[in-house]
Design a protein around this motif. Structure first.
Motif, PDB file in Angstrom:
ATOM      1  N   MET A 223      40.024  73.722  49.108  1.00 15.91           N
ATOM      2  CA  MET A 223      39.602  72.568  49.905  1.00 15.91           C
ATOM      3  C   MET A 223      40.471  71.345  49.618  1.00 15.91           C
ATOM      4  N   THR A 224      40.748  71.088  48.350  1.00 16.40           N
ATOM      5  CA  THR A 224      41.562  69.914  48.017  1.00 16.40           C
ATOM      6  C   THR A 224      42.992  70.094  48.507  1.00 16.40           C
ATOM      7  N   ARG A 225      43.587  71.237  48.242  1.00 18.12           N
ATOM      8  CA  ARG A 225      44.986  71.455  48.633  1.00 18.12           C
ATOM      9  C   ARG A 225      45.140  71.435  50.156  1.00 18.12           C
ATOM     10  N   ALA A 226      44.276  72.152  50.861  1.00 17.52           N
ATOM     11  CA  ALA A 226      44.379  72.201  52.322  1.00 17.52           C
ATOM     12  C   ALA A 226      44.134  70.823  52.931  1.00 17.52           C
ATOM     13  N   SER A 227      43.178  70.084  52.402  1.00 16.48           N
ATOM     14  CA  SER A 227      42.881  68.762  52.943  1.00 16.48           C
ATOM     15  C   SER A 227      44.062  67.818  52.756  1.00 16.48           C
ATOM     16  N   LEU A 228      44.694  67.870  51.595  1.00 15.57           N
ATOM     17  CA  LEU A 228      45.864  67.022  51.362  1.00 15.57           C
ATOM     18  C   LEU A 228      46.998  67.393  52.312  1.00 15.57           C
ATOM     19  N   GLY A 229      47.325  68.662  52.365  1.00 15.55           N
ATOM     20  CA  GLY A 229      48.448  69.095  53.174  1.00 15.55           C
ATOM     21  C   GLY A 229      48.255  68.850  54.649  1.00 15.55           C
ATOM     22  N   HIS A 230      47.073  69.146  55.166  1.00 12.37           N
ATOM     23  CA  HIS A 230      46.838  69.050  56.607  1.00 12.37           C
ATOM     24  C   HIS A 230      46.519  67.630  57.074  1.00 12.37           C
ATOM     25  N   THR A 231      46.310  66.691  56.137  1.00 11.09           N
ATOM     26  CA  THR A 231      46.149  65.293  56.542  1.00 11.09           C
ATOM     27  C   THR A 231      47.413  64.496  56.256  1.00 11.09           C
ATOM     28  N   GLY A 232      48.481  65.161  55.848  1.00 12.11           N
ATOM     29  CA  GLY A 232      49.773  64.513  55.650  1.00 12.11           C
ATOM     30  C   GLY A 232      49.934  63.792  54.336  1.00 12.11           C
ATOM     31  N   ARG A 233      49.076  64.081  53.373  1.00 10.31           N
ATOM     32  CA  ARG A 233      49.162  63.405  52.075  1.00 10.31           C
ATOM     33  C   ARG A 233      49.958  64.224  51.071  1.00 10.31           C
ATOM     34  N   PRO A 234      50.423  63.592  49.996  1.00 11.63           N
ATOM     35  CA  PRO A 234      51.232  64.319  49.010  1.00 11.63           C
ATOM     36  C   PRO A 234      50.440  65.461  48.383  1.00 11.63           C
ATOM     37  N   LEU A 235      51.119  66.580  48.170  1.00 12.83           N
ATOM     38  CA  LEU A 235      50.491  67.712  47.491  1.00 12.83           C
ATOM     39  C   LEU A 235      50.528  67.457  45.989  1.00 12.83           C
ATOM     40  N   ALA A 236      49.677  66.534  45.569  1.00 12.06           N
ATOM     41  CA  ALA A 236      49.588  66.151  44.164  1.00 12.06           C
ATOM     42  C   ALA A 236      48.154  65.775  43.860  1.00 12.06           C
ATOM     43  N   ALA A 237      47.702  66.155  42.674  1.00 11.76           N
ATOM     44  CA  ALA A 237      46.328  65.864  42.268  1.00 11.76           C
ATOM     45  C   ALA A 237      46.269  64.531  41.554  1.00 11.76           C
ATOM     46  N   GLY A 238      45.668  63.545  42.215  1.00 16.65           N
ATOM     47  CA  GLY A 238      45.476  62.248  41.596  1.00 16.65           C
ATOM     48  C   GLY A 238      44.295  62.266  40.636  1.00 16.65           C
ATOM     49  N   PRO A 239      43.933  61.129  40.071  1.00 13.08           N
ATOM     50  CA  PRO A 239      42.843  61.074  39.084  1.00 13.08           C
ATOM     51  C   PRO A 239      41.515  61.619  39.607  1.00 13.08           C
TER      52      PRO A 239
ATOM     53  N   THR B 196      52.780  76.308  35.178  1.00 14.71           N
ATOM     54  CA  THR B 196      52.336  75.317  36.166  1.00 14.71           C
ATOM     55  C   THR B 196      51.436  74.234  35.582  1.00 14.71           C
ATOM     56  N   PHE B 197      51.408  74.089  34.259  1.00 11.56           N
ATOM     57  CA  PHE B 197      50.478  73.142  33.644  1.00 11.56           C
ATOM     58  C   PHE B 197      50.729  71.706  34.079  1.00 11.56           C
ATOM     59  N   SER B 198      51.926  71.385  34.498  1.00 13.75           N
ATOM     60  CA  SER B 198      52.220  70.011  34.909  1.00 13.75           C
ATOM     61  C   SER B 198      51.760  69.719  36.342  1.00 13.75           C
ATOM     62  N   ASP B 199      51.220  70.721  37.028  1.00  8.76           N
ATOM     63  CA  ASP B 199      50.747  70.527  38.407  1.00  8.76           C
ATOM     64  C   ASP B 199      49.308  71.022  38.520  1.00  8.76           C
ATOM     65  N   PRO B 200      48.326  70.127  38.292  1.00  6.85           N
ATOM     66  CA  PRO B 200      46.917  70.553  38.332  1.00  6.85           C
ATOM     67  C   PRO B 200      46.508  71.182  39.657  1.00  6.85           C
ATOM     68  N   LEU B 201      47.113  70.736  40.762  1.00  2.45           N
ATOM     69  CA  LEU B 201      46.767  71.261  42.079  1.00  2.45           C
ATOM     70  C   LEU B 201      47.095  72.745  42.192  1.00  2.45           C
TER      71      LEU B 201
ATOM     72  N   GLU C  80      53.963  57.806  56.257  1.00  4.89           N
ATOM     73  CA  GLU C  80      53.497  56.700  55.424  1.00  4.89           C
ATOM     74  C   GLU C  80      53.362  57.165  53.992  1.00  4.89           C
ATOM     75  N   ARG C  81      53.600  56.262  53.091  1.00  6.46           N
ATOM     76  CA  ARG C  81      53.418  56.553  51.677  1.00  6.46           C
ATOM     77  C   ARG C  81      51.950  56.383  51.310  1.00  6.46           C
ATOM     78  N   THR C  82      51.380  57.384  50.718  1.00  7.76           N
ATOM     79  CA  THR C  82      49.980  57.301  50.301  1.00  7.76           C
ATOM     80  C   THR C  82      49.889  57.726  48.846  1.00  7.76           C
ATOM     81  N   ARG C  83      48.927  57.170  48.171  1.00 15.11           N
ATOM     82  CA  ARG C  83      48.706  57.540  46.773  1.00 15.11           C
ATOM     83  C   ARG C  83      47.949  58.847  46.702  1.00 15.11           C
ATOM     84  N   PRO C  84      48.251  59.681  45.701  1.00 17.25           N
ATOM     85  CA  PRO C  84      47.494  60.944  45.544  1.00 17.25           C
ATOM     86  C   PRO C  84      46.013  60.665  45.371  1.00 17.25           C
ATOM     87  N   LEU C  85      45.188  61.487  45.983  1.00 16.68           N
ATOM     88  CA  LEU C  85      43.728  61.303  45.880  1.00 16.68           C
ATOM     89  C   LEU C  85      43.224  61.772  44.526  1.00 16.68           C
TER      90      LEU C  85
END
Length: 402
Positions: free
Chosen positions: A321-337, A267-272, A397-402
Motif C-alpha cells: 500500500m505504501t509503495r504503490a501509493s507513493l509511486g502512483h501519486t508521483g511521489r519519491p519511492l522513499a520511506a519518510g519518518p 537493502t537495509f538502507s531502503d526501508p521501503l 514537483e519536488r515533494t518530501r517523502p511521506l
C-alpha cells in the motif's frame, strides 16, 4: 507486454481516478477501527450487533473486509498495466466502493437487519469484483494472470461458507475463515515472488551495481510455491491432520531459502524495500511455526496463525500500500519518518500479538498493546497518505517523502 494506459480526464475527483486510492484509504481506516471493536467485545466491555460470534466477526472483517479491499485496490491498479485496457474509475469505482462499505455495515449490524440480508449485501461486492476482474483479464487476453480469477473465486467461496454458518445452514465458518486466510497468503507468496526480487534487482543495479543480483525465477521457486500451496491446502482441510505439520515445516524452510536468494540483507538502507523482505519473512516464519509447533509444541497454537496474519498479511499489505501509493501519486519511492513509523508499529503489533498468550496474567494487557500498535499503524497510513490519495498525481514537483 501491454502498455500502461492513460487515465481518462473526465473532470471527476482524483480520489476516484484509480482503484488504489479509495480502497487503500478505506481499508486502512476499517482495519484501525475493527481491531478496537473486537478487543472491546473480547474483553466483555461491549457486545457486537452482529449475527456472527465475536471471534468469527473479527476474522471475517480482517480477511473479507480489510484483506479483500487491499486486494481490490491492488488489482484495480495492476490489471490495466497487465492488459493495456483503461482502468476502472469514476462512478463505477465509486459503486464498487459503496458495495464494500455496505458489506461492512451489513455484517456489523447483521443481528438487527437479519443475516439473510447481511449475507446478500456482503457477498455482492466480492461477486461483482470477481466478474470485473475476469472480464478485464479475458478481454485483455492476459492469461498469465488468470490465477487471480481463481483467487477471487476462492475468497468469494470462503466468505459464503462463513455466511452459511451464520444462516444456520452448515457448520462451515472455521473452514471458510481458514480458506480466506490461505487465499491471501497464497497471493502474498505468488505476487511477492514477482515484485520483491524485481524491485530488489532494480534497486541494486542503481545503488550497489557491484552486488550480486537476486536469483532468477526457476525450478526451485516453482517447487517452493507448490509446497506452500500444498501446506495451506492441508491446513485448510485438515488443520489437525498428521500430514499438515511436516508439509508446513517444509514449506516454511523452502520460503526462507527462497527469500535468502533475493539479497534482502543488502537493502537495509531502503526501508521501503526492506519491509517487503520482512513481510515475506513473516510468511516463511509463520509456516515454519505451523509445522514445528505441532511436532514440538513450545508456543500456543495461535502463534503460527498470528505470524501468518498480523505478521505476513499485515506487513505485506502495508508494504504494498505504501509503495504503490507513493509511486502512483508521483511521489519519491522513499520511506519518510511517517512511513517508517508505520512499519515499526505493524511489526510491534505482530510481535506483541504473537507473544501475548505467554504473558500469563498480563495477557489481556499485552493484547491491548498489540491492538493499539496495529491501529496506530493503519491510522498513521490514513493520515499520512490520505491527502496524497485524494489529490491529483504530482507532476514534476519536488515533494518530501511521506
Amino acid at each position: 507486454m501491454a502498455g500502461i494506459p492513460r487515465y481518462r480526464r473526465d473532470g471527476g475527483p482524483a480520489f476516484l481516478a484509480a482503484g488504489f486510492r479509495p480502497f487503500f484509504l478505506f481499508a486502512s481506516i476499517w482495519s484501525a477501527v475493527a481491531i478496537p471493536l473486537w478487543l472491546l467485545a473480547f474483553s466483555g466491555e461491549s457486545g457486537l450487533p452482529s449475527a456472527l460470534p465475536a471471534l468469527f466477526w473479527h476474522v471475517h472483517e480482517m480477511v473479507f473486509g480489510y484483506g479483500a479491499a487491499v486486494v481490490a485496490g491492488f488489482l484495480l491498479t495492476a490489471i490495466p498495466n497487465w492488459t493495456g485496457r483503461m482502468p476502472l474509475e469514476g462512478p463505477p469505482l465509486l459503486g464498487l466502493l459503496l458495495l464494500w462499505l455496505s458489506g461492512r455495515a451489513a455484517v456489523f449490524f447483521s443481528a438487527r437487519i437479519g443475516e439473510p440480508l447481511a449475507a446478500l449485501v456482503d457477498l455482492s461486492f466480492p461477486f461483482l469484483f470477481l466478474l470485473v476482474v475476469a472480464r478485464e483479464i479475458v478481454a485483455g487476453r492476459n492469461w498469465r494472470n488468470l490465477p487471480m480469477v481463481a483467487a477471487l473465486s476462492s475468497l468469494f467461496a470462503a466468505n459464503l461458507l462463513v455466511h452459511l454458518e451464520a444462516l444456520g445452514l452448515a457448520r462451515t465458518a472455521p473452514f471458510g475463515n481458514r480458506l480466506g486466510i490461505a487465499t491471501l497468503l497464497m497471493l502474498i507468496s505468488f505476487v511477492g515472488g514477482r515484485i520483491i526480487p524485481s524491485f530488489t534487482r532494480n534497486w541494486l543495479k542503481k545503488e550497489k551495481p557491484q552486488s550480486a543480483a537476486p536469483a532468477s525465477f526457476g525450478a526451485f521457486d516453482r517447487a517452493a510455491l507448490a509446497a506452500v500451496g500444498l501446506a495451506l491446502a492441508f491446513w485448510v482441510v485438515a488443520p489437525e491432520g498428521r500430514a499438515t505439520p511436516p508439509i508446513a515445516l517444509l514449506a516454511g524452510l523452502a520460503l526462507a531459502f527462497r527469500l535468502a536468494r533475493w539479497r534482502g540483507a543488502a537493502t537495509f538502507s531502503d526501508p521501503l524495500l526492506l519491509v517487503l523482505h520482512l513481510g515475506y519473512g513473516w510468511l516463511a516464519f509463520g509456516l515454519f511455526l505451523l509445522g514445528l509447533d505441532r511436532i514440538v509444541p513450545f508456543l500456543p497454537q495461535t502463534a503460527a496463525l498470528h505470524a501468518l496474519t498480523a505478521g505476513a498479511i499485515g506487513t505485506m499489505t502495508l508494504a504494498v500500500m505504501t509503495r504503490a501509493s507513493l509511486g502512483h501519486t508521483g511521489r519519491p519511492l522513499a520511506a519518510g519518518p511517517r512511513t517508517q513509523a508505520i512499519y515499526v508499529f505493524v511489526t510491534l503489533a505482530a510481535l506483541l500479538r504473537l507473544l501475548s498468550p505467554l504473558a500469563a496474567g498480563h495477557a489481556l494487557f499485552v493484547l491491548f498493546l498489540a491492538g493499539t500498535a496495529w491501529s496506530a499503524a493503519f491510522l498513521l497510513f490514513a493520515f499520512a497518505y490520505g491527502p496524497a490519495l485524494a489529490a491529483p498525481r504530482v507532476r514534476g514537483e519536488r515533494t518530501r517523502p511521506l
